[in-house]
Each structure stands twice: as C-alpha cells, then as structure tokens.
Design a protein around this motif. Structure first.
Motif, PDB file in Angstrom:
ATOM      1  N   ASN A  64      -2.927 -12.651  50.415  1.00  0.00           N
ATOM      2  CA  ASN A  64      -2.583 -14.041  50.733  1.00  0.00           C
ATOM      3  C   ASN A  64      -1.191 -14.034  51.330  1.00  0.00           C
ATOM      4  O   ASN A  64      -0.326 -13.279  50.879  1.00  0.00           O
ATOM      5  CB  ASN A  64      -2.587 -14.927  49.481  1.00  0.00           C
ATOM      6  N   GLU A  65      -0.977 -14.869  52.324  1.00  0.00           N
ATOM      7  CA  GLU A  65       0.344 -15.000  52.934  1.00  0.00           C
ATOM      8  C   GLU A  65       0.889 -16.381  52.615  1.00  0.00           C
ATOM      9  O   GLU A  65       0.192 -17.377  52.747  1.00  0.00           O
ATOM     10  CB  GLU A  65       0.278 -14.821  54.451  1.00  0.00           C
ATOM     11  N   TYR A  66       2.143 -16.407  52.185  1.00  0.00           N
ATOM     12  CA  TYR A  66       2.833 -17.654  51.883  1.00  0.00           C
ATOM     13  C   TYR A  66       4.113 -17.711  52.696  1.00  0.00           C
ATOM     14  O   TYR A  66       4.642 -16.693  53.111  1.00  0.00           O
ATOM     15  CB  TYR A  66       3.183 -17.735  50.391  1.00  0.00           C
ATOM     16  N   GLU A  67       4.588 -18.920  52.908  1.00  0.00           N
ATOM     17  CA  GLU A  67       5.863 -19.130  53.587  1.00  0.00           C
ATOM     18  C   GLU A  67       6.816 -19.837  52.635  1.00  0.00           C
ATOM     19  O   GLU A  67       6.423 -20.763  51.933  1.00  0.00           O
ATOM     20  CB  GLU A  67       5.683 -19.991  54.844  1.00  0.00           C
ATOM     21  N   ALA A  68       8.058 -19.392  52.644  1.00  0.00           N
ATOM     22  CA  ALA A  68       9.097 -20.020  51.833  1.00  0.00           C
ATOM     23  C   ALA A  68      10.424 -19.894  52.566  1.00  0.00           C
ATOM     24  O   ALA A  68      10.894 -18.777  52.808  1.00  0.00           O
ATOM     25  CB  ALA A  68       9.197 -19.362  50.467  1.00  0.00           C
ATOM     26  N   HIS A  69      10.982 -21.027  52.933  1.00  0.00           N
ATOM     27  CA  HIS A  69      12.289 -21.022  53.614  1.00  0.00           C
ATOM     28  C   HIS A  69      12.312 -20.049  54.785  1.00  0.00           C
ATOM     29  O   HIS A  69      13.177 -19.186  54.889  1.00  0.00           O
ATOM     30  CB  HIS A  69      13.409 -20.708  52.624  1.00  0.00           C
ATOM     31  N   ASP A  70      11.325 -20.156  55.657  1.00  0.00           N
ATOM     32  CA  ASP A  70      11.232 -19.338  56.869  1.00  0.00           C
ATOM     33  C   ASP A  70      11.095 -17.843  56.611  1.00  0.00           C
ATOM     34  O   ASP A  70      11.470 -17.023  57.437  1.00  0.00           O
ATOM     35  CB  ASP A  70      12.423 -19.605  57.799  1.00  0.00           C
ATOM     36  N   GLN A  71      10.579 -17.487  55.462  1.00  0.00           N
ATOM     37  CA  GLN A  71      10.271 -16.074  55.220  1.00  0.00           C
ATOM     38  C   GLN A  71       8.824 -15.951  54.763  1.00  0.00           C
ATOM     39  O   GLN A  71       8.314 -16.820  54.066  1.00  0.00           O
ATOM     40  CB  GLN A  71      11.215 -15.451  54.185  1.00  0.00           C
ATOM     41  N   SER A  72       8.192 -14.877  55.189  1.00  0.00           N
ATOM     42  CA  SER A  72       6.822 -14.613  54.761  1.00  0.00           C
ATOM     43  C   SER A  72       6.828 -13.842  53.453  1.00  0.00           C
ATOM     44  O   SER A  72       7.704 -13.009  53.206  1.00  0.00           O
ATOM     45  CB  SER A  72       6.077 -13.780  55.809  1.00  0.00           C
ATOM     46  N   ILE A  73       5.843 -14.143  52.624  1.00  0.00           N
ATOM     47  CA  ILE A  73       5.625 -13.417  51.381  1.00  0.00           C
ATOM     48  C   ILE A  73       4.150 -13.030  51.363  1.00  0.00           C
ATOM     49  O   ILE A  73       3.282 -13.873  51.576  1.00  0.00           O
ATOM     50  CB  ILE A  73       5.941 -14.291  50.150  1.00  0.00           C
ATOM     51  N   PHE A  74       3.885 -11.733  51.133  1.00  0.00           N
ATOM     52  CA  PHE A  74       2.513 -11.247  51.074  1.00  0.00           C
ATOM     53  C   PHE A  74       2.178 -10.882  49.629  1.00  0.00           C
ATOM     54  O   PHE A  74       2.932 -10.168  48.978  1.00  0.00           O
ATOM     55  CB  PHE A  74       2.319 -10.036  51.988  1.00  0.00           C
ATOM     56  N   HIS A  75       1.045 -11.384  49.156  1.00  0.00           N
ATOM     57  CA  HIS A  75       0.578 -11.150  47.790  1.00  0.00           C
ATOM     58  C   HIS A  75      -0.765 -10.438  47.876  1.00  0.00           C
ATOM     59  O   HIS A  75      -1.718 -10.982  48.433  1.00  0.00           O
ATOM     60  CB  HIS A  75       0.454 -12.500  47.072  1.00  0.00           C
ATOM     61  N   PHE A  76      -0.817  -9.225  47.353  1.00  0.00           N
ATOM     62  CA  PHE A  76      -2.004  -8.381  47.444  1.00  0.00           C
ATOM     63  C   PHE A  76      -2.660  -8.219  46.081  1.00  0.00           C
ATOM     64  O   PHE A  76      -1.985  -8.173  45.059  1.00  0.00           O
ATOM     65  CB  PHE A  76      -1.628  -6.967  47.924  1.00  0.00           C
ATOM     66  N   ASP A  77      -3.964  -8.072  46.097  1.00  0.00           N
ATOM     67  CA  ASP A  77      -4.717  -7.704  44.897  1.00  0.00           C
ATOM     68  C   ASP A  77      -5.752  -6.674  45.337  1.00  0.00           C
ATOM     69  O   ASP A  77      -6.713  -7.005  46.027  1.00  0.00           O
ATOM     70  CB  ASP A  77      -5.391  -8.925  44.281  1.00  0.00           C
ATOM     71  N   PHE A  78      -5.526  -5.426  44.943  1.00  0.00           N
ATOM     72  CA  PHE A  78      -6.402  -4.335  45.367  1.00  0.00           C
ATOM     73  C   PHE A  78      -7.460  -3.981  44.326  1.00  0.00           C
ATOM     74  O   PHE A  78      -8.099  -2.936  44.410  1.00  0.00           O
ATOM     75  CB  PHE A  78      -5.565  -3.094  45.712  1.00  0.00           C
ATOM     76  N   TYR A  79      -7.692  -4.872  43.377  1.00  0.00           N
ATOM     77  CA  TYR A  79      -8.642  -4.602  42.297  1.00  0.00           C
ATOM     78  C   TYR A  79     -10.031  -4.244  42.820  1.00  0.00           C
ATOM     79  O   TYR A  79     -10.709  -3.386  42.262  1.00  0.00           O
ATOM     80  CB  TYR A  79      -8.718  -5.816  41.364  1.00  0.00           C
ATOM     81  N   ARG A  80     -10.478  -4.885  43.870  1.00  0.00           N
ATOM     82  CA  ARG A  80     -11.838  -4.679  44.376  1.00  0.00           C
ATOM     83  C   ARG A  80     -11.940  -3.607  45.465  1.00  0.00           C
ATOM     84  O   ARG A  80     -13.019  -3.400  46.017  1.00  0.00           O
ATOM     85  CB  ARG A  80     -12.405  -5.996  44.894  1.00  0.00           C
TER      86      ARG A  80
END
Length: 135
Positions: A64-80
């Motif tokens: 999932n990609e999120y934006e916060a104060h003009d910065q990208s944050i990537f959140h990964f879940d490799f469980y599957r």
C-alpha cells in the motif's frame, strides 16, 4: 532501542517515540508472531507521520502506498508470497531504494532481498498483554 506499548490507547505515544529514533533510516523490517501487533503499530506510525488515508494491511495487495506531507510511505505485507519471483515481478527495488519510508511485514520471507541497511524491528507480545518493540 526498546519501546514499550502499554495498550492500544497508548500506541500513538509509542509510535511517536519510534519516529523520534529512526533518524535518516528508511527501510524497516517488522518481525513478530501473527497477532503481535505489527500492522497496528505500522498504522500508528503512519498516522503520526500525517497519513490521512485509511491505513489497512496490504496482505492481498502486497504493498500500500500512502502520502504524508509530500512524502511517500510504502507498507508491505509479504505473508502470502510463495516465491521470490513474485517480489522481483513487483519491482521491489523501485520501492526499497526509492528513498521513501518502507515498512515491511513478514520480511523473513524475503530476507535475501532486503537492503543491507534495513532496520530489524521486533515486536514481542508479553505475558501481561503489553508489547515490546526493539530495533
């Protein structure tokens, strides 16, 4: 470093403490048993960083990609993830080496692909219900 999460009501305080101590590091590999609170803690971190989107586990999307104060944050879940080829196909390098914050759940399934400077974060559930975050 060790941070104690007393309960769900204080998790944002713990997330702030985590953020205050990450320095310039960008890639964080979250280890912990199922139900230890990895997703909940990453969600609290993202909220403290200013993400206004709905933050959910990327279990099926993988990232999932999120934006916060003009910065990208990537959140990964490799469980599957079944094969490393799946991670190659998604172009993991574009994320891990982008300079954006990357929060990775179930990194043990892709350890050979983690950047050398990835920070190992372990969340342990204690017998009293608290959690301990070490990194």
């Amino acid at each position: 470093m060790e941070i104690k999460i007393q309960n769900i009501d204080t998790i944002r305080e713990s997330a702030r403490e985590f953020i205050q101590n990450i320095g310039e590091r960008k890639v964080f590999a979250f280890y912990g048993k199922m139900g230890a609170g990895k997703t909940t803690f990453v969600k609290a971190i993202c909220e403290e960083l200013g993400v206004e989107d709905v933050i959910t586990s990327p279990t099926f999307a993988i990232v999932n990609e999120y934006e916060a104060h003009d910065q990208s944050i990537f959140h990964f879940d490799f469980y599957r993830i079944k094969r490393l080829e799946e991670v190659y196909d998604m172009g993991y390098e574009d994320y891990f080496y982008s300079g954006a914050l990357c929060f990775i759940e179930w990194p043990e399934l892709i350890e050979d692909l983690l950047p050398e400077d990835a920070v190992k974060v372990t969340i342990t559930e204690n017998t009293d219900g608290t959690r301990t975050v070490t990194f």
